[in-house]
Enzyme design. Structure first.
Site, mmCIF file in Angstrom:
data_model
loop_
_atom_site.group_PDB
_atom_site.id
_atom_site.type_symbol
_atom_site.label_atom_id
_atom_site.label_comp_id
_atom_site.label_asym_id
_atom_site.label_seq_id
_atom_site.Cartn_x
_atom_site.Cartn_y
_atom_site.Cartn_z
ATOM 1 N N GLU A 183 34.282 50.142 41.115
ATOM 2 C CA GLU A 183 35.638 49.803 41.408
ATOM 3 C C GLU A 183 36.170 50.929 42.256
ATOM 4 O O GLU A 183 37.002 51.477 41.259
ATOM 5 C CB GLU A 183 36.459 49.690 39.486
ATOM 6 C CG GLU A 183 37.830 48.503 40.362
ATOM 7 C CD GLU A 183 38.125 47.750 39.241
ATOM 8 O OE1 GLU A 183 39.078 47.303 39.350
ATOM 9 O OE2 GLU A 183 38.081 48.811 38.335
ATOM 10 N N LYS A 225 33.123 46.278 41.643
ATOM 11 C CA LYS A 225 33.817 44.934 41.189
ATOM 12 C C LYS A 225 35.293 45.632 42.840
ATOM 13 O O LYS A 225 36.088 46.989 42.473
ATOM 14 C CB LYS A 225 34.884 45.751 39.981
ATOM 15 C CG LYS A 225 35.933 44.820 39.921
ATOM 16 C CD LYS A 225 36.625 45.428 38.451
ATOM 17 C CE LYS A 225 38.024 44.282 38.407
ATOM 18 N NZ LYS A 225 38.000 44.682 36.465
#
EC number: 4.1.2.13
Length: 358
Positions: A183, A225
């Protein structure tokens, strides 16, 4: 470079592929104790373990939500909690086809030599913790890095350091059976335009995948992500179609097709806004070799937590609100959302948490 061959290779690929199933996404319920406390403060609910358990149980037992979800990211406390009738949350989720995951980073520390930039800590004990989480039933993990946009930010130092840390995290997870969700979040704060966000996002993603390659990370057993490409929070808003165009272009330029799924974060986007943007991306008529789906926190929960307000008699009402957002985002992952869930005023509320620090 060739990917590291783990004894978990087949399982990692199977898990990542399952999480990226079209029409399903991830509930990010991994808010730290401090962050959930700030959300509880907004509804006048005390931040106790029993209240946190009750709220997570509300989400995890919502009737009809399971077909919309392929995974749930848990905070460490929640991984070991049970329902009010004694069933472990992990067992409840797995029995209903939802894979449990775990947030494994330990938050931010200042990155020396920069203008207030940060890096993420938690690598030292990560291998041992991953083993424990796997034994507890988790099958994927999440680690976040932040990149702010400023006059000279993100710096080369910040990009290179956080890309390296994300790659180290990813390979350690894979060595211990957990699919890593990588992420790298480009923050929305500022007055920059969408083109600036696109340029920074492309630079960051290119560095991250270079680092993943250097560390022999198995891309087929990895999920990304990222942020959606949007103007800064102090800039004029733009249409979902423009956000979709810039976001998908940035991904097509940087993300290998070996990645099975891209699970977008929602950040401070309002519930309806995040859904419309995801829908526009999936409607875009260009080659997209990965599933584009959601890993939303506040953008799945805002209406539900407001309806709940800490009162047992409001659980069914709150679950209905949560199910509405789950179904709306399920439609959006297929490019079929028509705006039918936009009637709730909470879907348009600002999700900025004052004083928030990851």
């Amino acid at each position: 470079m060739s990917a590291f061959v783990s004894k978990y290779e087949d399982e990692l690929i199977k898990t990542a592929k399952y999480i990226a199933t079209p029409g399903r996404g991830i509930l990010a319920a991994d808010e730290s104790t401090e962050t959930i406390g700030k959300r509880f403060a907004g509804i006048n609910v005390e931040n106790t373990e029993s209240n946190r358990q009750a709220y997570r149980e509300l989400l995890f037992t919502s009737p009809g939500s399971y077909p919309c979800l392929s995974g749930v990211i848990l905070f460490e406390e929640t991984l070991y909690q049970k329902t009010s009738d004694g069933k472990p949350f992990v067992d409840l989720l797995m029995e209903n086809g939802v894979i449990p995951g775990i947030k494994v980073d330990k938050g931010l520390v200042d990155l020396a030599g920069t203008n207030g930039e940060t890096t993420t800590q938690g690598l030292d004990s990560l291998g041992a913790r991953c083993q424990q989480y796997y034994e507890a039933g988790a099958r994927f993990a999440k680690w976040r890095a932040f990149f702010k946009i400023g006059a000279t930010e993100p710096s080369v130092l910040s990009i290179q350091e956080d890309a390296r840390v994300l790659a180290r995290y990813a390979i350690i997870c894979q060595e211990n059976g957990l699919v890593p969700i990588v992420e790298p979040e480009v923050l929305t704060g500022g007055s920059h335009d969408i083109k600036k966000c696109a340029a920074v996002t492309e630079t960051v993603l290119a560095a991250v995948f270079k680092a993943l390659n250097y560390h022999h990370v198995l891309l087929e057993g990895t999920l990304l992500k990222p942020n959606m490409v949007t103007p800064g929070s102090d800039s004029p808003k733009v249409a979902p179609e423009l956000i979709a165009e810039y976001t998908v272009t940035a991904l097509r330029r940087t993300v290998p097709p070996a990645i099975p799924g891209i699970v977008f974060l929602s950040g401070i986007q309002r519930e309806e806004q995040a859904t419309l943007n995801l829908n526009a991306m999936n409607k875009l008529d260009v080659l997209k070799p990965w599933t584009l789906t959601f890993s939303f926190g506040g953008a799945l929960q805002q209406s539900a937590i407001k309806a709940w307000a800490g009162k047992p008699e409001n659980v069914a009402k709150a679950q209905a609100k949560f199910l509405t957002r789950c179904k709306a985002n399920k439609d959006a992952t297929l490019g079929k959302y028509t705006g039918w869930a936009s009637g709730d005023s909470a879907a348009f509320e600002n999700l900025v948490v004052i004083g928030y620090r990851y």
